[in-house]
Design a protein around this motif. Structure first.
Motif, mmCIF file in Angstrom:
data_model
loop_
_atom_site.group_PDB
_atom_site.id
_atom_site.type_symbol
_atom_site.label_atom_id
_atom_site.label_comp_id
_atom_site.label_asym_id
_atom_site.label_seq_id
_atom_site.Cartn_x
_atom_site.Cartn_y
_atom_site.Cartn_z
ATOM 1 N N UNK A 269 20.685 20.414 75.549
ATOM 2 C CA UNK A 269 19.768 21.177 76.412
ATOM 3 C C UNK A 269 20.054 22.578 76.270
ATOM 4 N N UNK A 270 21.263 23.045 75.752
ATOM 5 C CA UNK A 270 21.540 24.626 75.771
ATOM 6 C C UNK A 270 21.255 25.047 74.424
ATOM 7 N N UNK A 271 20.979 26.371 74.710
ATOM 8 C CA UNK A 271 20.521 27.128 73.068
ATOM 9 C C UNK A 271 21.774 27.989 73.016
ATOM 10 N N UNK A 272 22.509 28.166 73.890
ATOM 11 C CA UNK A 272 23.659 29.121 73.956
ATOM 12 C C UNK A 272 25.120 28.157 73.846
ATOM 13 N N UNK A 273 26.115 28.912 73.416
ATOM 14 C CA UNK A 273 27.407 28.177 73.193
ATOM 15 C C UNK A 273 28.298 28.515 74.492
ATOM 16 N N UNK A 274 27.815 27.703 75.639
ATOM 17 C CA UNK A 274 28.560 28.104 76.921
ATOM 18 C C UNK A 274 29.324 26.809 77.378
ATOM 19 N N UNK A 275 30.149 26.549 78.342
ATOM 20 C CA UNK A 275 30.887 25.615 78.458
ATOM 21 C C UNK A 275 30.078 24.262 78.839
ATOM 22 N N UNK A 276 30.710 23.088 78.696
ATOM 23 C CA UNK A 276 30.187 21.731 79.004
ATOM 24 C C UNK A 276 30.915 21.016 79.835
ATOM 25 N N UNK A 277 30.552 20.448 81.089
ATOM 26 C CA UNK A 277 31.229 19.886 81.932
ATOM 27 C C UNK A 277 31.989 18.563 81.430
ATOM 28 N N UNK A 278 31.585 18.039 80.466
ATOM 29 C CA UNK A 278 32.509 16.581 79.787
ATOM 30 C C UNK A 278 33.190 17.036 78.693
ATOM 31 N N UNK A 279 33.196 18.436 78.404
ATOM 32 C CA UNK A 279 33.981 18.642 77.240
ATOM 33 C C UNK A 279 35.669 18.489 77.246
ATOM 34 N N UNK A 280 36.059 18.538 78.509
ATOM 35 C CA UNK A 280 37.533 18.496 78.664
ATOM 36 C C UNK A 280 37.600 16.911 78.307
ATOM 37 N N UNK A 281 37.317 15.820 78.836
ATOM 38 C CA UNK A 281 37.313 14.447 78.765
ATOM 39 C C UNK A 281 37.116 13.986 77.322
ATOM 40 N N UNK A 282 36.129 14.677 76.720
ATOM 41 C CA UNK A 282 35.773 14.584 75.129
ATOM 42 C C UNK A 282 36.706 14.856 74.438
ATOM 43 N N UNK A 283 37.270 16.131 74.584
ATOM 44 C CA UNK A 283 38.258 16.509 73.841
ATOM 45 C C UNK A 283 39.584 15.663 74.048
ATOM 46 N N UNK A 284 39.864 15.317 75.158
ATOM 47 C CA UNK A 284 41.176 14.518 75.453
ATOM 48 C C UNK A 284 40.923 13.213 74.513
ATOM 49 N N UNK A 285 39.930 12.708 74.742
ATOM 50 C CA UNK A 285 39.611 11.262 73.765
ATOM 51 C C UNK A 285 39.728 11.430 72.335
ATOM 52 N N UNK A 286 39.256 12.748 71.970
ATOM 53 C CA UNK A 286 39.556 12.980 70.554
ATOM 54 C C UNK A 286 40.889 13.392 69.882
ATOM 55 N N UNK A 287 41.775 13.773 70.963
ATOM 56 C CA UNK A 287 43.185 14.092 70.360
ATOM 57 C C UNK A 287 44.123 12.884 70.947
#
Length: 412
Positions: A269-287
């Motif tokens: 939905x975004x056309x700019x590189x802004x913060x994303x609410x679920x980014x923290x959880x997704x990053x934890x899962x990745x790491x």
């Protein structure tokens, strides 16, 4: 006052106490060579007290359970640090220091436990033998027990001797702090992320930011979550990545409590590189090294877990995921709830060997009421036993890691 006593002691101690019982006004009605033998005979005799040596032979899980049911008080005697640890693993909170003697009935000294930290918590060493294992605790919507399980796991790992940090990375409804009765409003994990983003998260800063639950028998550090959901932009993916990388060098295990949502629609939905609410959880899962996917054992929770698990596997390799089914009870699932849950998960989700945590609302209510981990509030709970086995399966063995000590499974 005369007491009717049963003994489960090494032979020399048993003979010594039996020979001197009458002199002290007590009656030995039962002498057993092992804990399971005493457990089998205990309900049949008018015993008021059992004097038991804190060894695997004389103090067994079956004996502890039988004494609880029969209402027989146990005086557990330890002679060394191994005995104190064995007693603690079975939920004996107040053993006494040996040798076994009738004078102990009048009040013995509490037995020291060499791995029980004193308050305040000792400082973390400047070198750690291995990078920390990161354990992410995730589950679908519907309150399957993510936070309760994350707290219980952190407590079990701390009990086993690992230097443990519990971090709340839930950007929707952080709840670790209130569940542990922590009144500090400062979001410790967000602050750790900010410092890590500029390379400033070290041992001194972690000591300043982390909170230790008061009264915990085996303390662990807590990085509390954001107090208001509107502060979610503070937990960006880059900052979370840096925080986890820093924590890997400052402790031995990091347990992270996550939000339910795995959505990535905001990226489209975004056309700019802004913060994303679920980014923290997704990053934890990745790491994360291990991901615990927890669902509730009921007709609503199981379908949610199956759908969420399929979505989770789009982000995480299956070998890193351990499925936990919480709140297992026949009243919601039917006859043989464990068998039905296993069959359903295998048939519709290809999930083999899930970890089943029995429904024990009294134990979890006691933990929430007291702001304590499950291991402290209800050490003999069946749910606690299941969580402890789960914790043992998540952390690499000491032989593989070179760590100072690993988890020991509770004997059957």
């Amino acid at each position: 006052m005369s007491v009717r006593v049963a003994l489960s002691l090494p032979l020399d101690a048993e003979q010594r106490l039996a020979a001197s019982a009458a002199h002290h006004g007590h009656e030995v009605v039962l002498r057993c060579s092992g804990g399971d033998e005493l457990a089998a005979r205990l309900p049949q005799l008018p015993v008021e007290l059992a004097i038991v040596a804190a060894t695997p032979q004389h103090l067994t899980p079956r004996l502890v359970e039988t004494a609880d049911v029969a209402g027989v008080r146990m005086l557990v005697v330890v002679d060394d640090a191994d005995g104190a640890r064995h007693a603690a693993r079975l939920g004996i909170l107040e053993p006494v220091e040996g040798p076994a003697d009738w004078a102990l009935l009048e009040g013995g000294r509490p037995a020291p436990v060499d791995d029980e930290p004193a308050a305040p918590l000792p400082e973390m060493p400047r070198t750690v033998r291995r990078p920390a294992t990161v354990v992410a605790v995730w589950g679908p919507h519907g309150a399957p027990g993510r936070t309760s399980l994350a707290i219980a796991l952190a407590a079990e790992l701390a009990t086993a001797g690992w230097r443990t940090v519990l971090a709340d990375a839930d950007t929707h409804a952080a709840s670790v702090a209130p569940a542990l009765g922590l009144l500090d409003e400062a979001p410790g994990f967000a602050a750790a992320c900010r410092l890590a983003g500029i390379g400033g998260l070290d041992e001194t800063q972690l000591e300043r930011l982390a909170v230790v639950p008061r009264g915990a028998r085996h303390p662990f550090r807590v990085l509390t979550g954001i107090g208001r959901p509107a502060r979610w932009p503070e937990l960006g993916a880059a900052r979370v990545e840096a925080a986890l990388a820093a924590l890997r060098g400052l402790c031995e295990v990091v347990v992270v409590d996550l939000a339910a949502s795995l959505e990535r629609d905001d990226e489209l939905a975004r056309d700019v590189d802004g913060p994303r609410r679920n980014a923290a959880g997704l990053e934890v899962l990745r790491a994360a090294d291990r991901v615990v996917a927890v669902g509730a054992a009921d007709p609503v929770g199981i379908p949610r877990l199956l759908r969420g698990h399929a979505e989770l596997l789009e982000l995480v390799e299956p070998e890193r995921v351990t499925v936990v089914v919480n709140k297992l009870r026949a009243s919601a699932v039917g006859v043989n709830p464990g068998g039905q849950v296993r069959q359903t998960l295998a048939r519709f989700g290809g999930i083999d060997d899930p970890v089943l945590v029995p429904w024990d609302p009294a134990a979890f209510d006691a933990a929430v009421l007291g702001g304590r981990p499950l291991a402290d509030a209800a050490p003999r709970s069946a749910a606690r036993v299941a969580v402890r086995s789960l914790a043992a399966s998540l952390v690499p063995s000491p032989a593989a890691t070179g760590a100072r000590r690993g988890l020991r499974r509770r004997s059957a």
